[in-house]
Design an enzyme around this catalytic site. Structure first.
Site, mmCIF file in Angstrom:
data_model
loop_
_atom_site.group_PDB
_atom_site.id
_atom_site.type_symbol
_atom_site.label_atom_id
_atom_site.label_comp_id
_atom_site.label_asym_id
_atom_site.label_seq_id
_atom_site.Cartn_x
_atom_site.Cartn_y
_atom_site.Cartn_z
ATOM 1 C CE LYS A 192 0.159 4.972 2.766
ATOM 2 N NZ LYS A 192 0.977 4.385 1.690
ATOM 3 C CB THR A 249 -0.857 1.007 1.255
ATOM 4 O OG1 THR A 249 -1.345 2.312 1.032
ATOM 5 C CG2 THR A 249 0.636 1.034 1.106
#
Ligand SMILES: NC(=O)C1=CN([C@@H]2O[C@H](COP(=O)(O)OP(=O)(O)OC[C@H]3O[C@@H](n4cnc5c(N)ncnc54)[C@H](OP(=O)(O)O)[C@@H]3O)[C@@H](O)[C@H]2O)C=CC1
Ligand SMILES: O=C(CO)COP(=O)(O)O
Length: 339
Positions: A192, A249
């Site tokens: 990610k 994120t």
């Protein structure tokens, strides 16, 4: 309650120490710098990495690995991926087989393409390495330190060890799930960060929400494609350590990966960006590792490939986006649902 050794006194090590101390555990927080350990103990705050958050009396920083590990029920590794092997080598003489070993770092080693639990098992040996637990999920240190509601996942090849970790951390603001898919949990958490760099670049270039949604969902698709080749459970990528961590994120200015990407999108050079961050930006090294894995395993990962060109070959961010948009046509579920 027991004693827990936390190895790494950066933002995440400090935030997780707060969770453990809130659960009445005595926390021995290892710092590799005397000056930092003293600052933490004197001020009851980690001014460099988690400013403005008070640390309670159960947290004590120390530079002696032997002292920190001695008598601990569990050892939490939370140093940047590039320091994992070295720290494992340093602690190995002191670790005993009754101690639960947990890590909360997110990365893949570029040189070997190994996940963190694999690197740790290599360094610690099969006896200590067989029940390593990973703790991962959407969890910015700044919010965890302020006891804002957070959910994470723990996983291990030995699920009883994961349940021990779940019990150590779980409290009213920190909810911990178990998941038996160690590979999927570690791959989602590591990759990610690549997509977060991309999301930051997109924002830095001035693109909008459509572009970011595309990066998150198509990023998820390529993470799932790689995960499938590594025998991860595809459903893990729909969970906290997959889509959950992508959302947190890619959409938050707390994220160092997003912030680094944002500066790249605004035209700053990578070396200058990393100098300015002053904290670890795991996505850069993970991009190199994931790119190599995609080539070796012949998995189509166009966003990773584009970021590799930017990070390694200095390709302009705008050209990376243009290349991504002008690829030949594709089916949305290619290589995910039909092999
Ligand atoms: N921050 C967050 O919100 C989250 C972080 N993570 C993951 O946790 C891991 C650690 O990140 P984070 O705490 O944020 O990083 P930071 O950059 O905040 O801190 C890194 C810490 O590790 C120390 N360190 C660096 N190299 C070594 C070494 N060789 N031996 C011992 N200590 C070392 C640094 O010391 P020094 O000051 O001397 O450089 C610093 O104390 C990363 O993999 C990250 O992806 C996961 C979830 C959330
Ligand atoms: O992993 C994180 C949140 O889950 C932290 O991300 P950054 O390393 O980009 O700050």
């Amino acid at each position: 309650m027991g004693k827990i050794a936390v190895l790494g006194s950066g933002s995440w090590g400090t935030a997780l120490s707060i969770v453990l101390a809130d659960n009445d555990h005595e926390v021995a927080l290892w710092s590799h710098r005397q000056e930092q350990a003293e600052q933490i103990n004197n001020d009851r705050e980690n001014k460099q990495y988690l400013e403005g958050i008070q640390l309670n009396h159960l947290i004590h920083a120390d530079t002696s690995l032997e002292q920190v590990i001695k008598g601990a029920d569990a050892i939490l590794f939370v140093v940047p991926t590039k320091a994992i092997r070295q720290v494992c080598q340093q602690v190995k003489p002191y670790v005993t087989s009754d101690q639960t070993i947990i890590h909360a770092s997110k990365g893949i080693e570029p040189e070997t393409n190994k996940r963190i639990s694999e690197m740790m098992a290599e360094e610690l040996g099969p006896e200590l390495g067989k029940g390593i637990v990973v703790l991962s999920g959407p969890s910015h240190a700044e919010e965890v330190g302020r006891r804002q509601p957070t959910t994470v996942t723990v996983s291990s090849l030995q699920i009883d060890q994961a349940i021990i970790a779940q019990d150590l951390f779980m409290n009213e603001s920190f909810r911990v799930y178990t998941n038996e898919d160690l590979v999927g949990v570690e791959i989602g958490g590591a990759l990610k960060n690549i997509i977060a760099l991309g999301a930051g670049i997109s924002d830095g270039l001035g693109y909008g929400d459509n572009a970011k949604a595309a990066l998150i969902t198509r990023g998820l698709a390529e993470i799932a494609r790689l995960g499938k080749h590594l025998d991860a459970n595809p459903l893990t990528f729909a969970g906290l350590t997959g889509v959950g961590d992508l959302i947190v994120t890619c959409t938050s200015q707390h994220s160092r990966n997003w912030r680094a990407g944002n500066m790249l999108g605004k035209g700053y050079k990578l070396d200058d960006v990393l100098d300015q961050m002053g904290m670890v930006v795991e996505g850069v090294r993970t991009t190199k590792a994931a790119y190599q894995m995609s080539k070796k395993l012949e998995v189509n990962m166009p966003i990773t490939e584009g970021l590799y060109e930017l990070v390694v070959n200095d390709k302009p961010a705008k050209d990376v986006v243009d290349d991504l948009m002008n690829r030949s046509k594709a089916d949305e579920l290619e290589q995910i649902s039909n092999g």
